[in-house]
Design an enzyme around this catalytic site. Sequence first.
Site: not given
Length: 291
Positions: A87, A171, A174
Amino acid sequence: MDITVITYFLGTDMNIENFIKKKKYIALFGNPVDHSLSPIIHSNFSKEININYNYNSFLCTKSNFFTKVIKFLRNGGLGCNITVPFKKKSFIIPNKYTKIAKISGSINTLIKLSDYNILGDNTDGIGLIFDLKRLQYIKKRSQILLLGSGGAAYSIIYHLLQEKCSVCVLNRTISKAVKLVNRFKIFGNISLFSTDTCINNFDLIINVTSCGLYNKSPDFPKNLVFPHTRCYDVSYSKTRILTPFLLLCKSLGSKYISDGLGMLVAQAAYSCFSWFNVLPNIKKNIDLLYK
């Protein structure tokens, strides 16, 4: 998969133009794609809106992704969807962009305007918001924990912030989460997750990682899940079993869990609208898949 399409991509001399004239041709490119329900969804759309179009999925690698997509569009394809992990990479394909595509820097829909003009769009965010509202999982100023900072996160954060929600990003890497937060902080209240600065009572936890494709759940503090916590996974199972993330959330006591099937239908419907200027009935098509 249609034999004409197979032989076309193998490079035979078969006349693809004659084939495409019989049907309007759309495709999905990504890796993996064999789990995708998109061909079934678009088959239902085609019947509903009475536009005869063919929708097939094609497995790509990093080395052949751009070649396959560009060859498809140059040889008669009207448009396509892009899924993981391409994407963000596909942002360089179009020469025109919608507002949301520019903001997100991520593409899930390509529309061929002419032989030399390709429009890039992203319908993931509007698809997610549609489904969250359908489920009554979101309201103005909801407190949201977002797990992941890949292409899917870039696709949806702007829409969450437009709903005046507060978003904390967690996440594994980091530095990637910091990059995501810095990109979108001009649009609203978004921050890096920290046990010191973030609340521990989120209204909604959204998993946008690709862990589910590998039968895993992302790591996150388990004490963040309460019975009232809405837990949403943008992934889905073709066999309708719970994703690993949702199984974990259920075991932790959440009474509200949902996969991303509704989002999949909604983003597909908005992609369909971008190609044919007709919006299928989203709720009806979600119900068709749940039968």
